[in-house]
Structure formats: C-alpha cells, structure tokens
Design an enzyme around this catalytic site. Structure first.
Site, mmCIF file in Angstrom:
data_model
loop_
_atom_site.group_PDB
_atom_site.id
_atom_site.type_symbol
_atom_site.label_atom_id
_atom_site.label_comp_id
_atom_site.label_asym_id
_atom_site.label_seq_id
_atom_site.Cartn_x
_atom_site.Cartn_y
_atom_site.Cartn_z
ATOM 1 C CE LYS A 116 -45.865 17.416 -6.302
ATOM 2 N NZ LYS A 116 -45.894 16.146 -5.584
ATOM 3 C CD GLU A 200 -44.035 25.040 -8.679
ATOM 4 O OE1 GLU A 200 -43.346 24.219 -9.302
ATOM 5 O OE2 GLU A 200 -45.272 25.038 -8.682
ATOM 6 C CG HIS A 235 -52.233 24.122 -2.321
ATOM 7 N ND1 HIS A 235 -52.049 25.052 -3.324
ATOM 8 C CD2 HIS A 235 -51.764 24.689 -1.175
ATOM 9 C CE1 HIS A 235 -51.477 26.137 -2.805
ATOM 10 N NE2 HIS A 235 -51.297 25.946 -1.524
ATOM 11 N NE ARG A 294 -51.464 9.642 -7.105
ATOM 12 C CZ ARG A 294 -52.374 10.587 -7.270
ATOM 13 N NH1 ARG A 294 -53.501 10.318 -7.950
ATOM 14 N NH2 ARG A 294 -52.196 11.798 -6.793
#
Length: 504
Positions: A116, A200, A235, A294
């Site tokens: 990420k 973040e 999440h 993927r």
C-alpha cells in the site's frame, strides 16, 4: 493456451477457477490441507495434491510445497485466487524461476502496487488524488505520534501488505496509538508475513468504491467500471453492488475514476486483472486507497453487469493473448448485488461457527448466481476464513435485484452451523439500503431487529428442514481426496437432529 493449471487456493474461489478451467478445456489440479481433504474443490478437480497440516503457514502459504505440487502434476501455470499467496511477489517470482506461469501480474508490478505504501507513491507520481498519510512504513512510535498529530485524529493504521481488514485499526486519540500500532503490526505479520504498517487520515463516512481493470502484455488496458463496497463490518466488505448507485446521478464520476485507475495501473506496467480502491466523500471527491493485484472476492457482480468473464480473461492474458475488448465495448446493464455468506453467528458478536453442515439447500432461479465451496455433510473448519458462499442477484433495476436477493436468501437453508443469512435480509429490507444511503459507517448505524421477535419465515424453514430430515435415511458418502485422485470415503447417517439444531 495452457494444458493444465494448478489452483493454489481453497473454498469457493478454488471452485470458481476450476469451473473456468473446465469451460476452457484445461485440466485442473487442486491443492488441499489436512482440513480440506474432502473439500468441494478437491472433489471437482481433475487431480489433487496434498500440501500439509491445516494451518495455512504449513500448507497454503508454503511456496515450496505448491511449486513441488505443480512440478509433480506437470502444471503449466498456477492461479492463486485471492488471499494466501495471491499478492506475494516472491511467489510470482518463484513461479517464473520455475518456468511456471503465474496467472496474475508480474512480480515487479506486485511489488510496485501490492504494498500500500509503494502504491501510494505510484498514485502520487501518476497525479491521482490520495488520502493524506505516510508513504513509508512506521518504524517508531514517536514518528507515528508526530505524523498522527500533523494529520489530526482520527487516523487509520493499515497493513502495507494484504487486505480484508487485517492489520487495520482506527485510532481516535493519541493515548491509544501505541497499543493499536502494536496490534495492527502483529496481526499483519500473522496474516501476510509482513508487519509493516502505515498511517493515513481517516475520511469520515465515505463511500468505498473500487474500479476493475484488465490489461494485457501488449500495452492495452481497459476498465470495467466500479463496484460499490461501502457496507463493511470491521473493514471487511460484506455486500457489494455493480453499478454503484451514485453513478446513476453522476455518471461522469465513473469516467473520472476509471481514467485515474488506468493512469495508475499503466504507470506500474500492470497486466492481468486488478482492482483500484477509492474513497468517495460526500462532495464526490475521490481518493486512491490501494490496489489489489489479484481477482477480487466480489468480481461476480462486475461479470453479471458487464457480461465479461474475468477469470477467462485472466487465463487468456496470462497465456499471452491480446485483450480484444475495447473501452467502448464495455457497458453496464441492470444491477447486481452480492452477499458474502459466512459460518458465523450475528447474535454472538459474529463469532465463527465451524462444524458439520447437516442440511443444505442452496438458492437458484432467475437472476441468481451462487459461488459456493461447500456441500451437505462438509465440516466447516476453524482454521480459515469462514466464508461458505457468495450469492449474487442480477435484475434490470436495483430495486428488483434487491427483491431477488431477498428471495434467494430465504431459499438458502443451512443446518448444523450458524450463518449470517438472516442478517442480510434485515439489511436489504432497511430504508437506508433501499434509498442507497451508503457509506462505510452504514453498519455502525444499522439497528437489527429484536432477536426475540417472531419470525414466520424461519419457522416455516425449520418445519421444511425437519420434514426433509425425516425423509432421509441414508446419504452418499463424501469423497476423500488423495494425490492419486481417489474419491472413496464414508460417513454416518445424520438423522435425529433436533429442531433447535435446525434453527442454527
């Protein structure tokens, strides 16, 4: 095209890929752990290879054992599915070194986009908007505290590798940061063998919308539009849609997000299927989150809405064929909704519910697609993600797709374990879902029906199951897998199950 492909995964995604191989007239090789010896994927595959004990660290995450199996069974290629080693650059590289095609992007593209933090760098370099945060993994708590103060709380800690909500923690105040960082890093290490975590800024109540792309090895790339993935628990996506309801009123947003996704993927030299995830705020500003290098769990809704078989294109692209689809060929017809059915108990904090499926009746009918990895008599193991199946419904409108899904869920009868099937029906019938008032905070505000309220449909389903159990005296034994392809095995009769058990 390939002669034989090994599927380095388990459960419903292994079954999905095996079916695609069968349609392409390609022989399939399943792999299995001790816990999956009698799995549906093993029963369906042309050949099967044992990997080891149930823990994934000793079976599905063992690159050496998977490559040994591929060589032993003379497989030309390996399809990684999703999860496990699907976004592991070392695995893709090891396949290339062994002369075996990895059905997915190159190791270099995975390294560029699978992490990420590196994906954020690529997105920034490509000029795409990103959520404010770090571009490097956090190494010291002092650094984490400084950055979190600069961003402003709340913040989100995220694993650099992998996904599915693992290694992710929301932090609302500084005094919770150190323990959250420790927990996120530990969880990431267990799940992905990589403990790197970054931070973040938390975007409050956004939509989570992702863009599906396809690219070949000849420089051609297209996007297949979006999937709305805003309904999440911890999440983890649980309901997905294509198209996103927001695109009905703002179709120009799809074009902007699609172009941003293609720009990022092209910069990484990407080929094969991939998904770029974005957050969309209340003002329809969008921010790049990450790329999944993927096939996605929720790919069926894109296939239903566009008519494009993503797995077949994965095979063709990996075999070196050009992508013959053009951007102008892609259109979105009707509405598709998917629910992820898990062996878990919504009335008990969604705890996993492993055990034997003593009765199973799965939905079908107009507009219904079922991607399932289980059968009646299967013992759901505790060792892996508890997903049993994905139910997808397509219809000309979102309203009708919702009703078709509700009908399909009522037809989905499972006994012996607990599932989240009834929970989905509550969500789909809620005013917030029907009005498409969606955000990642949807389930935080969702109020379930009182558990003690009478449920006539459940009573009717229980009576139906009980009647069918009474009519069953024997069943065919489940198959037992072996490397030689043996399909022998035995199991006892499962009559005399009580009504309380049937309601589970």
């Amino acid at each position: 095209m390939f002669r034989k492909v090994l599927v380095a995964n388990r459960g419903e995604i292994a079954v999905r890929v095996i079916r695609a191989l069968r349609e392409a007239q390609i022989a399939s090789v399943a792999v299995y752990s001790d816990a999956d010896r009698a799995s549906l994927a093993v029963k369906m595959a042309d050949e099967a290879a044992h990997l080891g004990p149930a823990p994934s660290s000793e079976s599905y995450l063992r690159i050496d054992k998977i490559l040994d199996a591929a060589r032993h069974h003379h497989a030309d290629a390996i399809h990684p599915g999703y999860g496990f080693l699907s976004e592991n650059a070392d695995f893709a590289e090891a396949c290339a070194d062994a002369g075996i095609i990895f059905i997915g992007p190159s190791a270099s593209a995975i390294r560029a986009m699978g992490s990420k933090t590196s994906a954020r760098k690529a997105a920034i370099a490509a000029g795409a908007p990103v959520v404010p945060g770090t571009e490097q993994a956090l190494r010291e708590i002092s650094t984490a505290k400084r950055i979190a103060r600069e961003l402003g709380y709340p913040v989100l800690l995220k694993a650099s590798a992998g996904g599915g909500g693992k290694g992710m923690r929301q932090v609302d105040r500084e005094e919770d940061l150190e323990s959250a960082l420790r927990d996120a890093s530990s969880e990431a290490l267990r799940a992905f063998r990589n403990d790197e975590v970054y931070v973040e800024k938390l975007v409050v109540e956004p939509r989570h919308i992702e863009i599906q792309i396809l690219g070949d090895h000849h420089g051609h790339m297209i996007h297949l539009g979006e999937r709305e993935c805003s309904i999440q628990r911890r999440h983890q996506k649980v309901i997905e849609e294509c198209p996103s309801p927001v695109m009905r009123d703002y179709p120009e947003l799809r074009e902007k997000m699609g172009e941003a996704a293609l720009k990022i993927a092209r910069a990484a030299g990407y080929a094969n299927a991939g998904t770029l995830e974005f957050l969309v705020d209340r003002d329809r500003n969008f921010y790049f989150l990450e790329m999944n290098t993927r096939l996605q769990v929720e790919h069926p809704v894109t296939e239903l809405a566009t008519g494009v078989d993503l797995v077949q294109w994965q095979l063709r692209i990996a075999a070196g064929e050009p992508l013959t689809l053009r951007q102008e060929d892609i259109s979105w017809r009707g509405s598709a909704i998917e629910c992820r059915v898990y062996a878990e108990d919504p009335d008990n904090q969604f705890l996993p519910s492993p055990g034997k499926i003593t009765y199973l009746e799965q939905p079908s009918g107009p507009g219904i697609r079922l991607d399932s990895g289980v059968y009646q008599g299967w013992n759901v193991p505790l060792d892996y993600d508890p997903m049993l199946a994905k139910v997808a419904a397509w219809a000309p409108t979102r309203e009708l797709a919702t009703e078709r899904m509700r009908r399909a869920l009522r037809e989905f009868l499972v006994a012996g374990i607990r599932t989240n099937i009834a929970w989905f029906d509550e969500i789909l019938s809620s005013p917030a879902f029907r009005s498409a008032a969606l955000s990642t905070a949807f389930l935080d505000r969702f109020e379930r029906a009182a558990p003690d309220a009478p449920d006539l449909e459940t009573e009717a389903a229980a009576a139906l199951i009980a009647a069918r159990i009474a009519a069953i005296s024997t069943t065919k034994p489940p198959a037992a897998a072996s490397d030689s392809g043996s399909r022998r095995g035995a199991r006892s009769v499962w009559a005399d199950a009580g009504r309380a058990e049937m309601l589970r």
